[in-house]
Write an enzyme that holds these catalytic residues in place. Structure first.
Site, mmCIF file in Angstrom:
data_model
loop_
_atom_site.group_PDB
_atom_site.id
_atom_site.type_symbol
_atom_site.label_atom_id
_atom_site.label_comp_id
_atom_site.label_asym_id
_atom_site.label_seq_id
_atom_site.Cartn_x
_atom_site.Cartn_y
_atom_site.Cartn_z
ATOM 1 N N ASP A 11 0.953 -1.229 -0.155
ATOM 2 C CA ASP A 11 0.128 -0.136 0.141
ATOM 3 C C ASP A 11 0.901 1.151 0.056
ATOM 4 O OD1 ASP A 11 -2.258 1.847 0.269
ATOM 5 O OD2 ASP A 11 -3.338 0.123 1.226
ATOM 6 N N HIS A 59 1.915 3.399 -3.090
ATOM 7 C CA HIS A 59 0.843 4.654 -3.636
ATOM 8 C C HIS A 59 1.613 5.805 -3.191
ATOM 9 C CE1 HIS A 59 -2.274 2.122 -5.238
ATOM 10 N NE2 HIS A 59 -2.371 1.437 -3.890
ATOM 11 N N TYR A 112 -12.148 5.519 -3.195
ATOM 12 C CA TYR A 112 -10.949 4.741 -3.342
ATOM 13 C C TYR A 112 -9.651 5.379 -3.030
ATOM 14 C CZ TYR A 112 -8.263 0.401 -5.022
ATOM 15 O OH TYR A 112 -7.376 -0.670 -4.870
ATOM 16 N N HIS A 145 -7.737 2.564 6.478
ATOM 17 C CA HIS A 145 -7.140 3.766 5.890
ATOM 18 C C HIS A 145 -7.359 4.803 6.699
ATOM 19 C CE1 HIS A 145 -5.244 3.168 2.227
ATOM 20 N NE2 HIS A 145 -6.196 1.812 2.107
#
Length: 339
Positions: free
Chosen positions: A17, A20, A290, A201
């Site tokens: 992750d 990103h 998202y 998140h």
């Protein structure tokens, strides 16, 4: 109450992750250094892949500095105790890619689908089990499904052979009550032997709180990353989660000081865009978008002279999901035409 005797599986996602946050540009030296620090700090698993999973390197998602298999091999060469995990999205990665990841050193795979599309995971889950991999079903954008609906999708993945089912708050849009309801629903339908996991998140600053609530409702595995390194405002910050868990007397098995040092000395200096809650990342959680759309939306906003916040909110209104990155430009052009 959380069972303080139960060992929490700490699943680090800094090297997947977290891709990103650096536009998938980690060097092999960087992934090896981060993995070694995580291994020494005591995490149970380290996920390694392009931010969008195996073979995510593409025009649509962004090209990686290296292949997934080079990154995995670099980590495999330095870790002594942690298991290497990877992520696969059916339609992007194939079973052939999964075999290559296994050969490079991956022993856990998280097969990720949108929260309504578990049925596309069957081939990949069954193949992972045939390799002897620890196989996880990963239900992205879980806020877009009702608790009962999400549980049904989890049950499908379990029927294919998944040994653990994850509630995945890809948009960082859920609160503690949302998490509690989804874990209760999961536990009602899954076999008691099937584990559950939480992937948070931090877009509403609830990543750590949501992870703790998940544990309160029987969660077995928790995803987190150093400094929260990840899409949007990042994931639950690992060093913060571990510190909070330790204060609660929970058995996380990590050295908190080593995690803090790795976060501050190794990972934070790599952030070209600070991983934090700000106007743009808050828009993700607020609109339920998202998290990996952030950098694409920022690029579109800069190109067309628009507000990233406005683009993200409109994407939320249209209920765009992972894989629809091309729609970001469409939304930007629509906003431009509206004046």
């Amino acid at each position: 109450m959380i069972n303080t005797n139960k060992k929490i599986h700490i699943s680090d996602v800094t090297l997947r992750d977290g891709m990103h946050a650096v536009r998938h540009r980690y060097s092999l030296e960087q992934v090896a250094g981060i993995a070694q620090a995580l291994d020494q700090a005591g995490v149970d698993s380290i996920e390694v892949a392009h931010g969008d999973g195996l073979q995510g390197s593409s025009f649509n998602y962004g090209f990686g500095a290296h292949t997934d298999f080079e990154w995995i091999a670099a980590v495999a060469a330095v870790v002594q105790r942690a298991r290497i995990a990877t992520l696969l999205l059916p339609g992007i990665g194939t079973v052939h890619d999964l075999k290559a990841a296994y050969d490079a050193g991956a022993r856990i795979v998280r097969v990720a689908t949108h929260c309504t599309e578990a049925d596309v995971s069957r081939q990949h889950i069954e193949y992972a089990r045939s390799l002897g991999m620890d196989t996880v079903g990963f239900l992205m954008m879980s806020h877009m499904q009702t608790p009962a609906g999400l549980a049904r999708q989890g049950k499908l993945m379990e029927s294919y052979g998944a040994q653990c089912i994850y509630v995945v708050d890809s948009g960082g849009a859920m609160n503690m009550w949302d998490i509690a309801e989804r874990f209760k629903a999961m536990k009602d339908v899954l076999d008691p032997a099937t584990q559950t996991g939480m992937h948070a998140h931090h877009n509403l600053s609830l990543g750590v709180a949501n992870s703790l609530v998940a544990l309160e409702h029987g969660c077995d595995r928790v995803d987190a990353s150093l400094t929260g390194m990840g899409a949007g405002a990042g994931n639950a910050p690992l060093e913060v989660f571990a510190a909070a868990a330790e204060r609660m007397g929970l058995n996380h098995g990590c050295d908190v000081k080593k995690l803090i040092d790795a976060a501050e000395d190794i990972v934070r200096p790599l952030q070209e865009r600070v991983v934090r809650v700000d106007r743009e990342t808050l828009a993700l959680g607020y609109a339920g978008v998202y998290s990996s759309f952030l950098r694409h939306a920022e690029a579109a906003a800069a190109k067309y002279g628009l507000s990233t916040f406005d683009i993200l909110v409109e994407l939320g209104k249209r209920r765009m999901i992972g894989g629809q990155e091309d729609m970001i430009i469409d939304v930007a052009l629509d906003l431009l035409n509206q004046g």
